[in-house]
Design a protein around this motif. Structure first.
Motif, PDB file in Angstrom:
ATOM      1  N   ARG A 148      -2.808   9.165  -7.829  1.00  0.00           N
ATOM      2  CA  ARG A 148      -3.835   8.289  -8.384  1.00  0.00           C
ATOM      3  C   ARG A 148      -3.541   8.002  -9.842  1.00  0.00           C
ATOM      4  O   ARG A 148      -2.914   8.795 -10.539  1.00  0.00           O
ATOM      5  N   LEU A 170      -4.898   0.907  -4.327  1.00  0.00           N
ATOM      6  CA  LEU A 170      -6.256   0.485  -3.993  1.00  0.00           C
ATOM      7  C   LEU A 170      -7.290   1.379  -4.659  1.00  0.00           C
ATOM      8  O   LEU A 170      -7.086   2.576  -4.790  1.00  0.00           O
ATOM      9  N   THR A 171      -8.399   0.777  -5.035  1.00  0.00           N
ATOM     10  CA  THR A 171      -9.561   1.519  -5.486  1.00  0.00           C
ATOM     11  C   THR A 171     -10.302   2.019  -4.242  1.00  0.00           C
ATOM     12  O   THR A 171     -10.032   1.542  -3.126  1.00  0.00           O
ATOM     13  N   THR A 182      -7.149   4.272  -9.026  1.00  0.00           N
ATOM     14  CA  THR A 182      -6.521   3.559  -7.920  1.00  0.00           C
ATOM     15  C   THR A 182      -5.613   4.559  -7.230  1.00  0.00           C
ATOM     16  O   THR A 182      -5.107   5.493  -7.856  1.00  0.00           O
TER      17      THR A 182
END
Length: 129
Positions: free
Chosen positions: A62, A29-30, A70
């Motif tokens: 990340r 996820l961002t 992300t």
């Protein structure tokens, strides 16, 4: 309790919420994606700060995506708890005493689980010799 209203939550609560959102996601996820998953009024910059701190602690990984990142959890919930337990052990001066107190306070069920895990570990060591 959101930033919009000037109320502050403890950092640990926010970090836990962000980790829970990452664990629930089936993909990286961002910060915007984490914010949406949380469904709170947190600013995207606040979520980014939390993710940056979690990354510095080694709790998330990340991958660069454009100008941002992300994020994925570095471990599942059990792995994170185990990591915290190790950190507490490392802080103590007398590991033996800490472990003895921990074991003495276990419920009967937890003690049985621990004994079974230790027995499995011993059997695994015997197979490698």
């Amino acid at each position: 309790m959101t930033e919009e209203h000037g109320d502050r939550r403890p950092a640990g609560e926010l970090e836990s919420g962000v980790l829970a959102a990452l664990w629930a996601a089936d993909t990286a996820l961002t910060p915007g994606g984490v914010r949406a998953a949380l469904g709170t009024g947190l600013a995207r910059t606040t979520v980014t700060t939390i993710l940056t701190r979690l990354h510095a602690k080694g709790l998330v990984t990340r991958v660069r995506l454009g100008r941002g990142y992300t994020y994925l959890p570095a471990a599942d919930a059990s792995g994170l708890t185990a990591r915290r337990m190790h950190a507490e052990l490392d802080r103590g001066e007398d590991r033996g005493s800490v472990l003895a107190r921990f074991v003495s306070d276990l419920s009967d069920e937890d003690e049985q689980v621990l004994r079974a895990l230790l027995d499995e570990a011993d059997q695994g060591e015997g197979n490698r010799k």
